[in-house]
Design a protein around this motif. Structure first.
Motif, mmCIF file in Angstrom:
data_model
loop_
_atom_site.group_PDB
_atom_site.id
_atom_site.type_symbol
_atom_site.label_atom_id
_atom_site.label_comp_id
_atom_site.label_asym_id
_atom_site.label_seq_id
_atom_site.Cartn_x
_atom_site.Cartn_y
_atom_site.Cartn_z
ATOM 1 N N GLU A 175 1.125 -1.245 0.038
ATOM 2 C CA GLU A 175 0.309 0.721 -0.385
ATOM 3 C C GLU A 175 0.926 1.326 0.461
ATOM 4 O O GLU A 175 1.892 0.973 0.940
ATOM 5 C CB GLU A 175 -0.914 0.401 1.223
ATOM 6 C CG GLU A 175 -1.799 -0.591 1.308
ATOM 7 C CD GLU A 175 -2.959 -1.341 2.148
ATOM 8 O OE1 GLU A 175 -2.580 -0.067 3.147
ATOM 9 O OE2 GLU A 175 -4.007 -2.038 3.081
ATOM 10 N N GLU A 176 0.620 2.016 -0.843
ATOM 11 C CA GLU A 176 1.347 3.134 -0.693
ATOM 12 C C GLU A 176 0.471 4.362 -0.636
ATOM 13 O O GLU A 176 -0.316 4.532 -0.324
ATOM 14 C CB GLU A 176 1.817 4.296 -2.719
ATOM 15 C CG GLU A 176 2.220 2.614 -2.946
ATOM 16 C CD GLU A 176 2.933 3.103 -4.743
ATOM 17 O OE1 GLU A 176 2.958 4.739 -5.286
ATOM 18 O OE2 GLU A 176 3.202 3.042 -5.596
ATOM 19 N N LYS A 177 1.831 4.794 0.887
ATOM 20 C CA LYS A 177 1.290 6.284 1.703
ATOM 21 C C LYS A 177 0.856 7.125 0.929
ATOM 22 O O LYS A 177 2.408 7.708 -0.188
ATOM 23 C CB LYS A 177 1.696 5.994 2.702
ATOM 24 C CG LYS A 177 1.358 4.659 3.839
ATOM 25 C CD LYS A 177 2.599 4.902 4.804
ATOM 26 C CE LYS A 177 1.960 3.594 5.748
ATOM 27 N NZ LYS A 177 2.922 3.512 6.841
ATOM 28 N N PRO A 178 0.453 8.125 0.899
ATOM 29 C CA PRO A 178 0.209 9.751 -0.011
ATOM 30 C C PRO A 178 1.877 10.402 1.030
ATOM 31 O O PRO A 178 1.897 10.160 1.911
ATOM 32 C CB PRO A 178 -0.872 10.710 0.606
ATOM 33 C CG PRO A 178 -1.469 9.197 1.643
ATOM 34 C CD PRO A 178 -0.930 8.623 1.592
ATOM 35 N N LYS A 179 2.874 10.925 -0.280
ATOM 36 C CA LYS A 179 4.172 11.972 0.380
ATOM 37 C C LYS A 179 3.206 13.092 1.296
ATOM 38 O O LYS A 179 3.069 13.682 -0.073
ATOM 39 C CB LYS A 179 4.891 12.060 -0.620
ATOM 40 C CG LYS A 179 5.416 10.292 -1.560
ATOM 41 C CD LYS A 179 5.784 10.296 -3.157
ATOM 42 C CE LYS A 179 6.521 9.255 -3.189
ATOM 43 N NZ LYS A 179 7.432 9.296 -4.409
ATOM 44 N N LYS A 180 4.143 13.294 1.840
ATOM 45 C CA LYS A 180 4.005 14.587 2.207
ATOM 46 C C LYS A 180 4.745 15.647 1.601
ATOM 47 O O LYS A 180 6.270 14.832 1.571
ATOM 48 C CB LYS A 180 4.846 14.572 3.648
ATOM 49 C CG LYS A 180 3.945 12.934 4.817
ATOM 50 C CD LYS A 180 4.215 13.586 5.761
ATOM 51 C CE LYS A 180 3.962 12.604 6.830
ATOM 52 N NZ LYS A 180 3.818 12.861 8.616
ATOM 53 N N GLU A 181 4.382 16.897 1.412
ATOM 54 C CA GLU A 181 4.722 17.793 0.141
ATOM 55 C C GLU A 181 5.707 18.479 1.504
ATOM 56 O O GLU A 181 5.565 18.957 2.888
ATOM 57 C CB GLU A 181 3.944 18.968 -0.303
ATOM 58 C CG GLU A 181 3.541 18.219 -1.151
ATOM 59 C CD GLU A 181 2.179 19.017 -1.216
ATOM 60 O OE1 GLU A 181 2.305 20.639 -1.326
ATOM 61 O OE2 GLU A 181 0.951 18.878 -2.330
#
Length: 69
Positions: A55-61
């Motif tokens: 599962e790919e977690k959304p990347k933090k900006e």
């Protein structure tokens, strides 16, 4: 057609099949050849191992990316 293993030299479709060689025959042909052939073991296709789904977690900006917008 089922596959068989030759137990001795055979002539099949104009080609020599050595002892231990594999050939395809109809059941009647194999029956006529008797102990000159044996049924080949069925080859099972290797099962593909299933890879676990990541599962790919959304990347933090980062701050740099936010400022460039």
């Amino acid at each position: 057609m089922p596959k068989y293993i030759a137990n001795e030299y055979l002539l099949h479709n104009g080609k020599v099949v050595q002892a231990g060689g594999q050939l395809e025959l109809e059941a009647k042909q194999a029956e006529r050849l008797g102990d000159k052939v044996t049924p080949a073991p069925e080859e099972k296709e290797p099962e593909k191992e299933q890879e676990p789904v990541k599962e790919e977690k959304p990347k933090k900006e980062t701050k740099a990316k936010k400022e460039s917008k």
